[in-house]
Write an enzyme that holds these catalytic residues in place. Structure first.
Site, PDB file in Angstrom:
ATOM      1  N   SER A   1       2.597   7.948   6.734  1.00  0.00           N
ATOM      2  CA  SER A   1       1.757   7.871   7.932  1.00  0.00           C
ATOM      3  C   SER A   1       1.731   6.458   8.520  1.00  0.00           C
ATOM      4  O   SER A   1       1.709   6.289   9.748  1.00  0.00           O
ATOM      5  CB  SER A   1       0.335   8.343   7.609  1.00  0.00           C
TER       6      SER A   1
ATOM      7  N   LYS B   1       5.628   3.238  -4.972  1.00  0.00           N
ATOM      8  CA  LYS B   1       5.900   4.033  -3.784  1.00  0.00           C
ATOM      9  C   LYS B   1       6.376   5.417  -4.198  1.00  0.00           C
ATOM     10  O   LYS B   1       6.650   5.661  -5.352  1.00  0.00           O
ATOM     11  CB  LYS B   1       6.991   3.353  -2.934  1.00  0.00           C
TER      12      LYS B   1
ATOM     13  N   GLU C   1      14.604   4.432   0.320  1.00  0.00           N
ATOM     14  CA  GLU C   1      13.591   3.388   0.504  1.00  0.00           C
ATOM     15  C   GLU C   1      13.960   2.134  -0.276  1.00  0.00           C
ATOM     16  O   GLU C   1      13.905   1.012   0.242  1.00  0.00           O
ATOM     17  CB  GLU C   1      12.210   3.895   0.065  1.00  0.00           C
TER      18      GLU C   1
HETATM   19  C1  5RP Z   1       6.736   7.304   0.788  1.00  0.00           C
HETATM   20  C2  5RP Z   1       5.880   6.137   0.477  1.00  0.00           C
HETATM   21  C3  5RP Z   1       4.784   5.815   1.453  1.00  0.00           C
HETATM   22  O1  5RP Z   1       5.091   4.607   2.030  1.00  0.00           O
HETATM   23  C4  5RP Z   1       3.475   5.765   0.726  1.00  0.00           C
HETATM   24  O2  5RP Z   1       3.243   7.037   0.163  1.00  0.00           O
HETATM   25  C5  5RP Z   1       2.323   5.379   1.662  1.00  0.00           C
HETATM   26  O3  5RP Z   1       2.125   6.395   2.606  1.00  0.00           O
HETATM   27  P1  5RP Z   1       1.027   6.274   3.750  1.00  0.00           P
HETATM   28  O4  5RP Z   1       1.463   5.201   4.670  1.00  0.00           O
HETATM   29  O5  5RP Z   1       1.048   7.640   4.396  1.00  0.00           O
HETATM   30  O6  5RP Z   1      -0.293   5.974   3.091  1.00  0.00           O
HETATM   31  O7  5RP Z   1       6.061   5.439  -0.486  1.00  0.00           O
HETATM   32  O8  5RP Z   1       7.667   7.537  -0.237  1.00  0.00           O
END
Ligand code: 5RP
Length: 223
Positions: free
Chosen positions: A27, A94, A103
């Site tokens: 998000s 992450k 990533e």
């Molecule tokens: C995806 C991730 C995201 O960056 C992490 O889950 C944070 O998400 P958000 O910005 O929705 O809080 O690692 O693999």
């Protein structure tokens, strides 16, 4: 404006003409993509982007950003992504979005890696709030599960709609906890040396800057 928007806007100020920018997943990363699109339209910013997931690629494409294929790049200037946990030494956890391979590749290849969080993501140690996501090819999941259980882990195959959750490129995700908890360096070494693991959610020594929003203002921490 909410805290996630604030950090997204702050990070996007660092994007300059001609840069190749990596887009994270989640998000907060979505808000960064939106701000980049706004800057391209309103400030006439010219940059190209490369995405860490099918979801981010779709979002970037919908907003008219110029997408490069990861297979066609050997370096990028900046990678911007969210995180689930951040420790005081800027180690990250992450992977709630299940696209760890891309990533980490982008985080490592980037000249700079910026992490966008709110205060709720700060922890004193990795694994405090979430299990460690471990990405595996489907054929290796049972053997990796068994190996990590032998090392003292509790391993759960992540599911979505009663089926294994699948990353953008076909991996499955194991969510792993260790009790008593192991420190991030030990976990990182263990997972790096486990055959059949293609990637995992501990990002050590990669973040250059963390932008954190707290009650409407942004603080920056630099490695
Ligand atoms: C995806 C991730 C995201 O960056 C992490 O889950 C944070 O998400 P958000 O910005 O929705 O809080 O690692 O693999």
């Amino acid at each position: 404006m909410n805290d996630k928007q604030l950090v997204a806007i702050e990070a996007a100020k660092h994007v300059e003409n001609g840069m190749l920018v990596g887009l994270g997943t989640g998000s907060t990363a979505d808000l960064f993509i939106e701000e980049l699109a706004r800057r391209m339209k309103e400030d006439k910013l010219k940059c190209k982007v490369v995405s860490s997931s099918a979801a981010s690629a779709r979002k970037a494409g919908d907003l008219g950003l110029q997408l490069m294929e990861m297979a066609d790049i050997s370096h990028l200037d900046l990678y911007v992504d969210g995180a689930d946990e951040v420790t005081p030494d800027l180690t990250l956890l992450k992977g709630r979005g299940a696209d760890l391979v891309k990533e980490k590749l982008l985080a490592k290849a980037a000249g700079q890696f910026f992490v966008l969080i709110d205060q709720s993501k700060l922890v004193s140690r990795i694994g405090e709030k979430y299990p460690i996501p471990v990405e595996v090819p489907p054929f290796s999941w049972q053997l990796v599960k068994h190996g990590l259980e032998n090392a003292g882990g509790k391993v759960v195959l992540r599911k979505k709609d009663d089926q294994p959750a699948v990353s953008s490129h076909g991996s499955w995700i194991l969510d792993v906890t260790f009790e008593p908890r192991l420190d991030a360096a030990t976990l990182d070494d263990l997972l790096n040396s486990t055959p059949g693991v293609v990637e995992h959610g501990i990002f050590r020594g990669l973040a250059r800057g963390v932008f954190m929003a707290e009650n409407g203002s942004v603080t920056q921490r630099w490695a």
